[in-house]
Design an enzyme around this catalytic site. Structure first.
Site, PDB file in Angstrom:
ATOM      1  CD  GLU A  33       8.469  -6.423   6.802  1.00 13.70           C
ATOM      2  OE1 GLU A  33       8.703  -5.406   6.035  1.00 13.70           O
ATOM      3  OE2 GLU A  33       7.686  -6.596   7.227  1.00 13.70           O
ATOM      4  CD  GLU A  92       1.326   6.889   4.404  1.00 14.00           C
ATOM      5  OE1 GLU A  92       1.427   7.835   3.300  1.00 14.00           O
ATOM      6  OE2 GLU A  92       1.999   6.063   4.500  1.00 14.00           O
ATOM      7  CB  CYS A 122       0.736   6.190  -7.630  1.00 18.31           C
ATOM      8  SG  CYS A 122       1.349   5.135  -6.282  1.00 18.31           S
ATOM      9  CD  GLU A 164       7.587  -3.430   0.673  1.00 21.18           C
ATOM     10  OE1 GLU A 164       6.761  -3.131   1.319  1.00 21.18           O
ATOM     11  OE2 GLU A 164       7.315  -3.632  -0.487  1.00 21.18           O
ATOM     12  CD  GLU A 185      -0.563   5.157  13.443  1.00 15.53           C
ATOM     13  OE1 GLU A 185      -1.259   5.529  13.961  1.00 15.53           O
ATOM     14  OE2 GLU A 185      -0.544   4.766  12.697  1.00 15.53           O
ATOM     15  CE  LYS A 213       1.597   7.898  -0.792  1.00 17.83           C
ATOM     16  NZ  LYS A 213       2.201   6.628  -0.026  1.00 17.83           N
ATOM     17  CB  SER A 233       5.682  -4.743   4.266  1.00 13.13           C
ATOM     18  OG  SER A 233       6.718  -3.971   4.592  1.00 13.13           O
ATOM     19  CB  CYS A 243       4.193   1.905  -0.438  1.00 12.58           C
ATOM     20  SG  CYS A 243       4.372   0.408  -1.387  1.00 12.58           S
TER      21      CYS A 243
END
Ligand code: SF4
Ligand code: SF4
Ligand code: SF4
Ligand code: FES
Ligand code: FES
Lengths: 154, 593
Positions: free
Chosen positions: B283, B369, B523, B280, B374, B366, B327, B307
């Site tokens: 990036e 996710e 988190c 990241e 993907e 999560k 990102s 994230c």
């Protein structure tokens, strides 16, 4: 189904984009189209920056803010105790017979929807019903046929 | 100050304090259901009623501010009778099959029933007459309307903390319920799967979708090699579900427990958190170069972190035009998953088809996710099962492990080493701090100019934080950044994320880099964390995370030896071809209902 076009934007301009603008906007949409489509509720949510679930939640609280497709003329026969005792069942079955639909249904030509409602304040002239905004009272199976036929000719 | 009496004891409290809070100061417990310290007062359940001498009716303690000379009784006959009736009325519409219920023994309604309603019930049971709906559509949680007491904690959570309002109150009277738009399945509305509502629901109406049995099956299957990774925020909260006070770090014991549960390899999400920083950070620097030097119009700035899968879904629904600002880095969990079935499999010489990849997360999003289509870049489902901190605690109890007596141990190697920078990923501001520690050093060759590497301006519980870092003494390659002021922002809780996103979207903010975490506190306050989670508990967990960071030997991501090694052996270079294949992803525009 209908498309609101610019209506929601115009109503937001007219009533504002605050939380309290929600009711007048929904009422105006229903005044024009008789019910709220999913699309219109999402548009209102976007305009007011609230969620579609909140718009739906509010609409679903109010019997007159329908979220299901309705015909051009919405018939609401009072089902509360006075009208009930004065023969609302006969009124309903008469309407069901001429329109060939049951309570909760809409005619295939989308002209009529038949619903029941709670007391509309015409107990002294029971049985009573509303067609859109117009009350009809002291109903009998004969008079209700005339009323409905009148709307059919419109 | 206001003086009042509660159960004949005098107490002085500040004006505006509620009767409930005043009672708490005296150690007098008043039961509550709809009340939650993170949320506004609702006053709808009435379980907290108390008697005020001289008042005609009972009052709701959670909603009533104190006034001078009040004489409150919390346990009179009238109060007890009223509470009993209230609890029984709730139960009369509640499918109380506690022995089958996921919330058994962790349920606030059950606790009240235990205190106030045993023996014959006085009200008719109405459960049979209702056609209740159980929504299993979300991969993250279940919504079981037959367990809902309509306290609306979830509705307030989703509105006030998350600005999503995926659920609202619909219909009226006996038909009133918590509903999505038109009662659509939760998987098909704007819900971000953050699980904040799940964390606050007092009953079994909202519970995480559990994969405990599937994980046990994998562990018992001799053909499977089961790897487990643990997110940074889990180690500072797991203890709460196993008898410790909030804020206790249990990293080493957790590793031992996971080994005893039978996982074949106990690894750390922190490894890929460090990797995320490299990817990241690179990036970000590349984007800056493209915009500042090459004047490339197609490169989007500011760059948002990616994230937090709850945040990703939020922006996909609400600000799809800003997806290029996200990102492209996968979350550390998914980077880990992609590497486990490629790099790790190769190194250990294991057939990736036989690897079952489990992750322990503070998060319910999560789970969602891991299910995104993907997330299969290894050729398999990169992460097979996601368990929350709470579910791990359940497994530890199921296995009969005496957690307190465990000897602490270290993570296994190959994707088990980490740094303090990775640990702080678990708190709001942590990703930013970790990124700055590395990026600054990369560009200038010197450590960030903060004492002990602690970048305090980006820490803390403020909803939106801003900071500016002046870049000085750049190396040749990064000369174009000399003297530049890097403007960063940090938001946690989607209600704050929305403020920042809106400011960026309307051109009112000029940041370069923005960290967003969907949950309040980051988190550490995730939807999968132990219940209760509230302001005080979040603070304790946050302190624990920063102290974990201070106790690490390495505190900068780029110094993680396994990270250095993986680039040499496998990935070649940051943002390189292989990275893009395995560690980066893309996003999708979604509908707004
Ligand atoms: S929600 Fe609570 S009271 Fe209801 S069945 Fe589950 S444990 Fe029992
Ligand atoms: S789902 Fe849970 S939090 Fe929401 S109203 Fe029902 S019981 Fe309360
Ligand atoms: S999971 Fe999060 S977004 Fe979804 S309904 Fe619950 S609080 Fe709202
Ligand atoms: S009962 Fe029918 S109008 Fe009142
Ligand atoms: S806790 Fe006070 S009314 Fe619900």
């Amino acid at each position: 189904m209908y498309h609101t076009g610019n209506l929601v934007k115009e109503l937001a301009e007219k009533h504002g984009r605050k939380r309290e603008s929600l009711m007048p906007i929904l009422q105006d949409i229903v005044k024009k189209y008789n019910y709220l489509t999913d699309e219109s509720m999402v548009e209102v949510a976007t305009e007011l920056d609230i969620s579609a679930a909140e718009v739906y939640g509010t609409a679903s609280f109010y019997t007159f803010l329908d979220t299901q497709e309705r015909g051009k003329n919405v018939i609401r026969v009072c089902k509360t105790i006075t009208c009930s005792m004065k023969g609302k069942n006969d009124i309903i079955s008469t309407i069901e017979d001429i329109l060939k639909i049951r309570v909760g249904e809409t005619t295939p030509d989308k002209m009529f929807t038949l619903l029941e409602t709670n007391c509309i304040g015409w107990c002294h002239k029971a049985p009573a019903m509303l067609i859109n905004d117009m009350p009809y009272t002291d109903l009998t199976p004969e008079t209700v046929i005339d009323v409905i036929k009148g709307y059919m000719r419109k | 100050m206001v003086t009042l009496k509660i159960n004949d004891q005098e107490v002085k409290v500040a004006e505006g304090t509620t009767v409930l809070e005043a009672a708490k100061q005296l150690g007098v417990n008043i039961p509550t259901l709809c009340n939650h310290p993170d949320l506004c007062v609702a006053g709808n359940c009435r379980v907290c009623v108390v008697e005020q001498k001289g008042a005609r009716t009972l009052i709701a303690a959670c909603a009533m501010p104190v006034s001078e000379g009040m004489d409150i009784h919390t346990n009179s006959l009238k109060v007890r009778n009223a509470r009993k009736h209230i609890v029984e009325l709730l139960l009369s519409e509640h499918r109380a099959d506690c022995t089958k219920c996921y919330k058994n023994q962790k349920c606030e309604l059950q606790t009240l029933a235990n205190e106030y309603s045993f023996g014959e019930h006085i009200f008719l049971d109405l459960v049979e007459d209702h056609a209740y709906n159980i929504d299993r559509s979300s991969p993250s949680f279940l919504k079981d309307d037959s367990k809902c007491i309509r306290c609306q904690r979830c509705v307030r959570t989703c509105a006030q903390l998350q600005h999503v309002s995926a659920i609202a109150v619909a219909n009226k009277g006996a038909h009133m319920k918590i509903s999505s738009f038109h009662d659509r399945p939760m998987s098909h509305v704007v819900c971000t799967n953050c699980g904040q509502c799940v964390n606050r629901c007092p009953t079994g109406a909202l519970t995480e979708k559990t994969y405990i049995d599937q994980v046990w099956d994998a562990i018992y299957d001799p053909d499977k090699h089961v790897v487990v990774q643990t997110a940074p925020a889990v180690r500072v909260a797991l203890g709460e579900d196993l008898g410790y006070d909030p804020g206790e770090r249990v990293t080493g014991k957790m590793v031992t427990a996971l080994r005893q549960l039978g996982f074949d390899s106990v690894l750390d999400t922190d490894f890929t958190a460090d990797l995320t920083i490299i990817e990241e950070g690179t990036e970000l620097l590349t984007r800056l170069k493209k915009v500042l030097v090459e004047k490339d119009k197609n490169t989007a700035l500011p760059m948002f972190t990616s994230c937090s899968p709850g945040w990703i879904k939020f922006i996909e629904h609400k600000y799809p035009h800003m997806l290029p600002n996200l990102s492209t880095c996968k979350s550390p969990q998914q980077m880990f998953g992609a590497l486990a079935k490629t790099f790790y499999a190769q190194k250990r010489n294991i057939d990736p088809a036989k690897i079952v990849s489990v992750s322990i997360m503070p998060c319910t999003a999560k789970k969602y996710e891991a299910d995104r289509p993907e997330m299969r870049s290894s050729g398999y489902k990169d992460i097979d099962f996601v368990l929350t901190t709470r579910e791990l605690a359940v497994m530890i109890k199921q296995a009969g492990i005496d957690f307190r007596t465990l000897e602490p141990a270290r993570y296994d190697s190959i994707m088990g080493s980490s740094t303090g920078a990775a640990v702080i990923f678990g708190a709001t501001g942590g990703v930013m701090e970790a990124a700055l520690r590395t990026a600054y050093e990369l560009v200038t060759g010197k450590p960030v100019p903060f004492t002990n590497l602690n970048i305090t301006p980006v820490r803390g519980m403020e909803g939106v934080k801003e900071a500016t870092v002046k870049i000085e003494g750049t190396t040749e390659e990064w000369r174009f950044l000399e003297g530049a002021e890097l403007k960063v922002a940090i938001a946690h809780g989607l209600v704050n994320a929305n403020k920042v996103a809106k400011a960026v979207s309307t051109g009112k903010a000029s940041y370069h880099f923005i960290e967003i975490m969907a949950c309040p506190g980051g988190c550490i306050g995730g939807g999968g964390q132990p219940i209760p989670t509230n302001v005080e508990i979040r603070k304790k967990r946050m302190e624990a995370i920063y102290s974990e960071d201070m106790h690490m030997d390495l505190r900068k991501s780029h110094e993680n030896p396994e990270v250095v090694a993986i680039y040499k052996e496998f990935l070649e270079k940051p943002n390189g071809h292989k990275s893009h294949e395995l560690l980066h992803t893309h996003y999708i525009e979604r509908e707004s209902y």
